[in-house]
Design an enzyme around this catalytic site. Structure first.
Site, mmCIF file in Angstrom:
data_model
loop_
_atom_site.group_PDB
_atom_site.id
_atom_site.type_symbol
_atom_site.label_atom_id
_atom_site.label_comp_id
_atom_site.label_asym_id
_atom_site.label_seq_id
_atom_site.Cartn_x
_atom_site.Cartn_y
_atom_site.Cartn_z
ATOM 1 N NE ARG A 31 32.026 10.593 89.309
ATOM 2 C CZ ARG A 31 32.332 11.631 89.784
ATOM 3 N NH1 ARG A 31 31.976 11.853 91.063
ATOM 4 N NH2 ARG A 31 32.980 12.624 89.356
ATOM 5 C CG ASP A 32 28.518 4.223 96.685
ATOM 6 O OD1 ASP A 32 29.175 3.774 97.692
ATOM 7 O OD2 ASP A 32 27.142 3.534 96.367
ATOM 8 C CB ILE A 33 27.127 1.198 92.370
ATOM 9 C CG1 ILE A 33 26.367 0.852 91.140
ATOM 10 C CG2 ILE A 33 26.639 0.464 93.451
ATOM 11 C CD1 ILE A 33 26.846 -0.641 90.926
ATOM 12 C CG ASN A 89 29.626 2.639 107.146
ATOM 13 O OD1 ASN A 89 29.473 3.487 107.941
ATOM 14 N ND2 ASN A 89 29.162 2.598 106.167
ATOM 15 C CB VAL A 98 32.097 -3.677 100.283
ATOM 16 C CG1 VAL A 98 33.287 -4.066 99.530
ATOM 17 C CG2 VAL A 98 30.782 -3.831 99.515
ATOM 18 C CG HIS A 102 34.462 1.075 101.611
ATOM 19 N ND1 HIS A 102 34.553 -0.266 102.155
ATOM 20 C CD2 HIS A 102 33.353 1.659 102.020
ATOM 21 C CE1 HIS A 102 33.218 -0.301 102.605
ATOM 22 N NE2 HIS A 102 32.533 0.709 102.407
ATOM 23 C CG HIS A 104 31.142 5.646 102.541
ATOM 24 N ND1 HIS A 104 30.203 5.172 101.431
ATOM 25 C CD2 HIS A 104 31.430 4.911 103.324
ATOM 26 C CE1 HIS A 104 29.888 3.945 101.585
ATOM 27 N NE2 HIS A 104 30.682 3.640 102.767
HETATM 28 P P1 5GP Z 1 29.477 0.037 103.283
HETATM 29 O O1 5GP Z 1 28.089 -0.259 103.296
HETATM 30 O O2 5GP Z 1 30.337 -1.268 103.209
HETATM 31 O O3 5GP Z 1 30.213 1.009 104.149
HETATM 32 O O4 5GP Z 1 29.784 0.703 101.625
HETATM 33 C C1 5GP Z 1 29.816 -0.022 100.638
HETATM 34 C C2 5GP Z 1 29.395 0.846 99.342
HETATM 35 O O5 5GP Z 1 29.795 0.246 98.219
HETATM 36 C C3 5GP Z 1 27.915 1.228 99.519
HETATM 37 O O6 5GP Z 1 27.600 2.496 99.437
HETATM 38 C C4 5GP Z 1 27.501 0.622 98.019
HETATM 39 O O7 5GP Z 1 26.491 1.658 97.139
HETATM 40 C C5 5GP Z 1 28.743 0.373 97.211
HETATM 41 N N1 5GP Z 1 28.928 -0.646 96.279
HETATM 42 C C6 5GP Z 1 28.396 -1.769 96.419
HETATM 43 N N2 5GP Z 1 28.652 -2.501 95.240
HETATM 44 C C7 5GP Z 1 29.256 -1.635 94.167
HETATM 45 C C8 5GP Z 1 29.886 -2.023 93.014
HETATM 46 O O8 5GP Z 1 29.606 -2.882 92.359
HETATM 47 N N3 5GP Z 1 30.182 -0.626 92.255
HETATM 48 C C9 5GP Z 1 30.304 0.560 93.221
HETATM 49 N N4 5GP Z 1 30.979 1.559 92.263
HETATM 50 N N5 5GP Z 1 30.015 0.768 94.389
HETATM 51 C C10 5GP Z 1 29.280 -0.142 95.182
#
Ligand code: 5GP
Ligand code: ZN
Length: 116
Positions: A31-33, A89, A98, A102, A104
């Site tokens: 699950r996303d944080i 993304n 990140v 991944h 979403h």
């Molecule tokens: P991006 O912006 O790279 O497409 O998505 C990265 C996602 O990782 C974001 O939706 C963010 O909320 C999530 N995220 C960042 N740090 C953590 C974490 O420590 N744990 C979890 N579960 N999700 C994270």
């Protein structure tokens, strides 16, 4: 970048806790944080790949597995029939934060198009 520097490699290695909802030999999902929908799950390959641009042709199987995981989790979470969104993304203009690929998976509400 080494695995030690990568947040999602650390989650894969269980060095950083996460609410894991799906695991296979090659993929995990948690699950996303900072959820952007009632269900917001991040699906990652266990192996580090930084961005879509870094994919090799031989990674086709693992990319397919990310989508098959999305299908199964959507069903598990109960919104497969209603509908859901999957997004990946790539780099700064798309808001990637990140750098470990991944998918979403967002569900549990309606989504507008085009996305922001
Ligand atoms: P991006 O912006 O790279 O497409 O998505 C990265 C996602 O990782 C974001 O939706 C963010 O909320 C999530 N995220 C960042 N740090 C953590 C974490 O420590 N744990 C979890 N579960 N999700 C994270
Ligand atoms: Zn990584």
């Amino acid at each position: 970048m080494t695995a030690l520097d990568c947040l999602f490699c650390n989650i894969v290695a269980a060095e950083i806790p996460a609410d894991i909802v799906y695991e296979s030999s090659d993929v995990i999902a948690f699950r996303d944080i900072n959820p952007q929908a009632p269900t917001h799950v991040v699906i990652v390959p266990r192996r580090h790949i930084a961005t879509i641009n870094d994919l090799e042709n031989s990674d086709a199987e693992i990319v397919g597995q990310l989508f098959l995981a999305a299908r199964d989790i959507a069903s598990q979470e109960g919104f497969a029939k209603d509908g859901y969104r999957v997004t990946m993304n790539c780099n700064a203009a798309a808001g990637q934060t990140v750098f470990h690929i991944h998918l979403h998976l967002l569900g549990g509400r309606n989504f507008s198009w085009p996305p922001g």
